[in-house]
Each structure stands twice: as structure tokens, then as C-alpha cells.
Design an enzyme around this catalytic site. Structure first.
Site, PDB file in Angstrom:
ATOM      1  N   ASP A 125       1.189  -0.937   0.124  1.00 31.57           N
ATOM      2  CA  ASP A 125      -0.026  -0.203  -0.043  1.00 31.57           C
ATOM      3  C   ASP A 125       0.932   1.174   0.316  1.00 31.57           C
ATOM      4  O   ASP A 125       1.852   1.333  -0.090  1.00 31.57           O
ATOM      5  CB  ASP A 125      -1.235   0.211   1.015  1.00 31.57           C
ATOM      6  CG  ASP A 125      -1.644   1.366   1.620  1.00 31.57           C
ATOM      7  OD1 ASP A 125      -1.780   1.968   0.316  1.00 31.57           O
ATOM      8  OD2 ASP A 125      -1.829   2.285   2.128  1.00 31.57           O
ATOM      9  N   TYR A 169      -0.936   8.796  -2.163  1.00 30.47           N
ATOM     10  CA  TYR A 169      -1.160   7.964  -3.670  1.00 30.47           C
ATOM     11  C   TYR A 169      -1.986   8.363  -4.368  1.00 30.47           C
ATOM     12  O   TYR A 169      -2.350   8.460  -5.502  1.00 30.47           O
ATOM     13  CB  TYR A 169      -1.005   7.185  -3.906  1.00 30.47           C
ATOM     14  CG  TYR A 169      -0.081   5.412  -3.893  1.00 30.47           C
ATOM     15  CD1 TYR A 169       1.110   6.564  -2.968  1.00 30.47           C
ATOM     16  CD2 TYR A 169       0.214   4.617  -4.348  1.00 30.47           C
ATOM     17  CE1 TYR A 169       2.552   6.083  -3.440  1.00 30.47           C
ATOM     18  CE2 TYR A 169       1.988   3.301  -4.277  1.00 30.47           C
ATOM     19  CZ  TYR A 169       2.800   4.256  -3.825  1.00 30.47           C
ATOM     20  OH  TYR A 169       3.500   3.684  -3.464  1.00 30.47           O
ATOM     21  N   GLY A 170      -3.054   9.034  -3.163  1.00 30.17           N
ATOM     22  CA  GLY A 170      -4.910   8.852  -4.330  1.00 30.17           C
ATOM     23  C   GLY A 170      -4.919  10.307  -4.925  1.00 30.17           C
ATOM     24  O   GLY A 170      -5.297  10.290  -5.653  1.00 30.17           O
ATOM     25  N   ASN A 201      -6.768   0.982  -3.251  1.00 28.46           N
ATOM     26  CA  ASN A 201      -7.270   0.519  -3.931  1.00 28.46           C
ATOM     27  C   ASN A 201      -6.944   1.749  -4.868  1.00 28.46           C
ATOM     28  O   ASN A 201      -7.938   1.528  -6.106  1.00 28.46           O
ATOM     29  CB  ASN A 201      -9.411   1.904  -3.072  1.00 28.46           C
ATOM     30  CG  ASN A 201      -9.143   0.432  -2.119  1.00 28.46           C
ATOM     31  OD1 ASN A 201     -10.222   0.140  -3.213  1.00 28.46           O
ATOM     32  ND2 ASN A 201      -9.737   0.937  -1.150  1.00 28.46           N
ATOM     33  N   THR A 202      -6.270   3.317  -4.643  1.00 33.73           N
ATOM     34  CA  THR A 202      -5.827   4.185  -5.809  1.00 33.73           C
ATOM     35  C   THR A 202      -5.222   2.671  -6.760  1.00 33.73           C
ATOM     36  O   THR A 202      -5.251   3.057  -7.895  1.00 33.73           O
ATOM     37  CB  THR A 202      -5.137   4.799  -4.972  1.00 33.73           C
ATOM     38  OG1 THR A 202      -5.786   5.736  -4.087  1.00 33.73           O
ATOM     39  CG2 THR A 202      -4.500   6.011  -6.082  1.00 33.73           C
ATOM     40  N   CYS A 229     -11.233   2.954   0.413  1.00 44.31           N
ATOM     41  CA  CYS A 229      -9.188   3.497   0.592  1.00 44.31           C
ATOM     42  C   CYS A 229      -9.525   2.623   1.770  1.00 44.31           C
ATOM     43  O   CYS A 229     -10.262   2.031   2.620  1.00 44.31           O
ATOM     44  CB  CYS A 229      -9.410   4.888   1.037  1.00 44.31           C
ATOM     45  SG  CYS A 229      -7.223   4.891   1.651  1.00 44.31           S
TER      46      CYS A 229
HETATM   47  N1  DGL Z   1      -4.779   3.404   1.008  1.00 42.19           N
HETATM   48  C1  DGL Z   1      -4.991   3.880  -0.385  1.00 42.19           C
HETATM   49  C2  DGL Z   1      -6.083   3.866  -0.920  1.00 42.19           C
HETATM   50  O1  DGL Z   1      -6.896   2.543  -0.607  1.00 42.19           O
HETATM   51  C3  DGL Z   1      -4.105   4.851  -0.442  1.00 42.19           C
HETATM   52  C4  DGL Z   1      -4.858   6.437   0.311  1.00 42.19           C
HETATM   53  C5  DGL Z   1      -3.318   7.442  -0.024  1.00 42.19           C
HETATM   54  O2  DGL Z   1      -2.018   6.736  -0.677  1.00 42.19           O
HETATM   55  O3  DGL Z   1      -3.213   8.021  -0.631  1.00 42.19           O
HETATM   56  O4  DGL Z   1      -6.675   4.399  -1.877  1.00 42.19           O
END
Ligand code: DGL
Length: 269
Positions: A11, A43-44, A76-77, A185
Site C-alpha cells: 500500500d 498516492y490518492g 484501492n488507488t 480506501c
Molecule cells: N490506502 C490507499 C487506498 O486504498 C491510498 C491512500 C493514499 O495514499 O492516498 O486508496
């Protein structure tokens, strides 16, 4: 860790530990290596191209660290934009979290609107609406970007007034017939109680962690069952002390010092 193949999990940060916890519950004798890219979280808010590049770095780093039998994209991203690229470039099965999350939502809805709280990247991708349509859901799906929840979780601000106000703001204009909120997320299940309190008891609050673990268990069959408890390595690209402290909270158990390692992704990918 022994030379036997492990399950790789990654992640952007600590949020994917919510998926790791479900994987450990479902597959207690599997060795697991988790990579949290804490140097580059979040990452989002980044472009799909950047997220794909980071995802490839992470997968390569994990594969150089340990022999892997399967990779779980506990983000998820990344699952929304990079799953096809990862599957095309790797020779092991790659499991994402969006389709399992969509299945959990479908199981919970009573015909109302399904609302997805996610990062901006996941929301922009429309991945949940596509996955739900692919599963035969014909009702309304709305998605709300809730990026401020990611740093709150990374900071361990999981209860109280600040997360409550932020969730209230993101949830304020959800359709009145919303009967499911998907925590889209992997950071957000840490805020489940806050989200549930804001949306009220009549709305099911779901995430894909358990369904992801079930999918992995089905793919791996009975491998490793009955053996000794699997071992865990937690890799981070920055701030190992944060993983040491919050990781224990997220996983619900204390972590031996030696299972958290800081790595330099540039050096290994
Ligand atoms: N935990 C991540 C997700 O499921 C990303 C969160 C992030 O880095 O913005 O999207």
C-alpha cells in the site's frame, strides 16, 4: 524468513494493514511481506501515470526482497489504475481490493444508493461503479473523494472531534436513500466507527478486506494449512518507528522490533 514463497502485500502507507490483518486471519500459516511506501504516501492525489510507476516499483521491490507466490494490492488507488499493468508484467497472481469491495457492497445493499468514500484517484477512475455494474448492480453509485482522511489515519487520529467533523463534511450531501457506504480506501476502515456514527445505524458501512482475503484463500487453496504460524516482515520506505507504533494498533497486536525494516525503494527497484 524461510525460503518458502510468501504473500506480498503493498500500500502507499499503513492503511493496507487493514487488508493484511484480514489475510492473516484467513491464512494464519502463510508467510507475508508487507511494503508500506511511507516515503511517497499519499498516492490518492497523484496522476494515474505516477501511481502506475510507484506500483511497479513496489512490486519489483517486494519480488527482490522475498520469493512470492501471490501479490495483494492492498490499495484501492493502485487497484483502480494499475492492476492490469501489474498483471501483465508479473508471473504470479495479482489480487486487488476494488472488486472484493464491490462484492461486499452488493451483499449489503437493500436497493438504495451505494456511496463510495475513496481517494481522488479512485473516485476519478470510476472503478467502483464499473466493478458494481460488472457484478450486475443497476442502482445508483455515488463516489466522494475524501483525501483528508488518509493523513488523519497515518497520524493515528482515529477518534474524536477532528475526524468526525471531516467525515461529516464529506458525507453531508450523500443521497438520502444511501443504504451502503463503502470504505473505498484501505486507510478508512480505521475510521469505521466514526463513519458509522456520522451516517447512522441504518446505513451499512463495508470494506473489501475480508472479501479480498477470501479471494486469496480460494486462489491458494489449502497451501500451508496446518503448518506453523506464518512469519511477517513489514517494510517501509520511511519512518519505521511510525510503523512500529501504529502498526501494532492497526494489527491489534504488538510487533517485535525485528519485523519492521526500513528499505530504500530506489536502491532495490
Ligand atoms: N490506502 C490507499 C487506498 O486504498 C491510498 C491512500 C493514499 O495514499 O492516498 O486508496
Amino acid at each position: 524468513m524461510s525460503g518458502r514463497p510468501a504473500i506480498g502485500v503493498f500500500d502507499s502507507g499503513l492503511g493496507g494493514l487493514t487488508v493484511l490483518k484480514a489475510l492473516q486471519a484467513a491464512l494464519p500459516s502463510e508467510d507475508m511481506v508487507y511494503l508500506g511506501d511511507t516515503a511517497r504516501v499519499p498516492y490518492g492525489t497523484r496522476s494515474a501515470e505516477t501511481v502506475i510507476r510507484y506500483a511497479q516499483n513496489n512490486a519489483r521491490t517486494l519480488l527482490k526482497t522475498a520469493p512470492l507466490k501471490l501479490l495483494v494490492v492492498a490499495c484501492n488507488t493502485v487497484s483502480a489504475v494499475a492492476l492490469d499493468t501489474l498483471r501483465a508484467s508479473l508471473s504470479i497472481p495479482v489480487v486487488g481490493v476494488i472488486e472484493p469491495g464491490a462484492r461486499a457492497a452488493l451483499a449489503a445493499t437493500r436497493g438504495g444508493t451505494i456511496a463510495v468514500l475513496a481517494t481522488a484517484g479512485t473516485t476519478r477512475s470510476g472503478a467502483y461503479a464499473s466493478a458494481l455494474a460488472g457484478l450486475g448492480f443497476t442502482g445508483q453509485v455515488v463516489s466522494r473523494a475524501a483525501p483528508l482522511l488518509v493523513p488523519l489515519v497515518e497520524e493515528g487520529w482515529l477518534t474524536g472531534e477532528v475526524p468526525t467533523r471531516v467525515v461529516e463534511r464529506y458525507a453531508q450531501d450523500l443521497p438520502t436513500d444511501t443504504d451502503v457506504v463503502v470504505l473505498g480506501c484501505t486507510h478508512f476502515p480505521l475510521l469505521r466507527d466514526v463513519v458509522q456514527a456520522v451516517v447512522g445505524p441504518g446505513v451499512a458501512v463495508v470494506d473489501g478486506a475480508a472479501a479480498t482475503a477470501t479471494e486469496v484463500k480460494t486462489l491458494l487453496g489449502d497451501s500451508g494449512s496446518g503448518a506453523a504460524p506464518g512469519r511477517l516482515r513489514l517494510l517501509v520506505t520511511d519512518a519505521p518507528e511510525q510503523m512500529q507504533g501504529l502498526g501494532a494498533v492497526f494489527l491489534g497486536r504488538s510487533l517485535p522490533q525485528e519485523c519492521v525494516e526500513a528499505i530504500d525503494i530506489e536502491m532495490t527497484a
